[in-house]
Design a protein around this motif. Structure first.
Motif, mmCIF file in Angstrom:
data_model
loop_
_atom_site.group_PDB
_atom_site.id
_atom_site.type_symbol
_atom_site.label_atom_id
_atom_site.label_comp_id
_atom_site.label_asym_id
_atom_site.label_seq_id
_atom_site.Cartn_x
_atom_site.Cartn_y
_atom_site.Cartn_z
ATOM 1 N N TYR A 172 0.873 -1.047 0.119
ATOM 2 C CA TYR A 172 -0.159 0.045 0.152
ATOM 3 C C TYR A 172 0.966 1.270 -0.024
ATOM 4 O O TYR A 172 0.468 2.357 -0.768
ATOM 5 N N ASN B 230 -2.157 0.857 -8.783
ATOM 6 C CA ASN B 230 -3.397 0.166 -8.222
ATOM 7 C C ASN B 230 -3.271 -1.373 -8.071
ATOM 8 O O ASN B 230 -3.875 -1.995 -7.254
ATOM 9 N N GLN B 231 -2.311 -2.030 -8.850
ATOM 10 C CA GLN B 231 -2.134 -3.340 -8.768
ATOM 11 C C GLN B 231 -1.454 -3.542 -7.276
ATOM 12 O O GLN B 231 -1.867 -4.478 -6.665
ATOM 13 N N HIS C 242 -3.780 -3.136 -4.429
ATOM 14 C CA HIS C 242 -4.957 -4.365 -4.231
ATOM 15 C C HIS C 242 -4.278 -5.319 -3.547
ATOM 16 O O HIS C 242 -4.829 -5.816 -2.562
ATOM 17 N N ALA D 78 -4.194 -3.979 0.225
ATOM 18 C CA ALA D 78 -5.642 -3.914 0.700
ATOM 19 C C ALA D 78 -5.844 -5.265 1.050
ATOM 20 O O ALA D 78 -6.501 -5.585 2.374
ATOM 21 N N TRP D 79 -5.768 -6.314 0.251
ATOM 22 C CA TRP D 79 -6.073 -7.943 0.475
ATOM 23 C C TRP D 79 -5.017 -8.237 1.633
ATOM 24 O O TRP D 79 -5.539 -9.015 2.532
ATOM 25 N N LEU E 288 -11.109 -2.636 0.470
ATOM 26 C CA LEU E 288 -10.425 -3.395 -0.615
ATOM 27 C C LEU E 288 -10.523 -2.493 -2.059
ATOM 28 O O LEU E 288 -9.473 -2.608 -2.703
ATOM 29 N N ASP E 289 -11.595 -1.800 -2.284
ATOM 30 C CA ASP E 289 -11.607 -1.070 -3.291
ATOM 31 C C ASP E 289 -12.118 0.415 -3.372
ATOM 32 O O ASP E 289 -12.501 0.875 -4.218
ATOM 33 N N HIS F 296 -9.964 3.025 -1.398
ATOM 34 C CA HIS F 296 -8.964 3.719 -0.819
ATOM 35 C C HIS F 296 -9.479 4.689 0.251
ATOM 36 O O HIS F 296 -10.074 4.247 1.328
#
Length: 149
Positions: free
Chosen positions: A42, A73-74, A77, A80-81, A117-118, A120
């Motif tokens: 992140y 962004n990848q 993700h 975040a996961w 997760l999606d 931000h």
């Protein structure tokens, strides 16, 4: 804004690290690896897309910044996961250790982590996610007092 967030967002992973202290070792170690993954991946999102892509966009290079945003962004993700995985471990362990007292904190933490997760930090979903995470972590910390050393 992302320069400030690059300093603030890793503190969420540090809070997870602390909240995992009471967990069994077989949960604590993988969950702390997930918390570390959140901090790294992140943080990369904030550095690449937030700071780098933002600077490019502000200098009229929006089209050239698209690959930077895509990579950021990848990475975000993955981060975040990782955060969600560590939050699941925190919530489940708190429920096993503190039973009914941990339900509100676990519910807020898991809801916020799922929304994160999606989202931000974008309004309104991201703000709700971060607020739920803060309430959840505070509530779990409250029911899981640390013994005096």
């Amino acid at each position: 804004m992302h320069i400030i967030l690059a300093v603030v967002f890793p503190l969420l992973g540090a809070a997870q690290w602390v909240l995992l202290e009471d967990s069994p070792k077989w949960v604590r170690y993988p969950a702390r690896i997930a918390a570390f993954g959140y901090v790294v991946f992140y943080g990369a999102l904030d550095a690449l897309a937030g700071i780098g892509g933002g600077a490019m966009t502000m200098n009229n290079a929006r089209e050239a910044a698209q690959p930077v945003f895509a990579i950021g962004n990848q990475l975000g993700h993955v981060g975040a996961w990782s955060f969600f995985a560590a939050s699941i471990a925190i919530g489940v362990c708190a429920l096993f250790q503190h039973k009914l007292k941990a339900i509100p904190g676990a519910a807020f933490l898991l809801t916020g982590s799922f929304l994160f997760l999606d989202s931000h930090i974008y309004w309104p979903k991201g703000v709700i996610a971060c607020t739920c995470i803060a309430i959840g972590m505070a509530a779990i910390s409250y029911v899981s007092p640390r013994p005096a050393r």
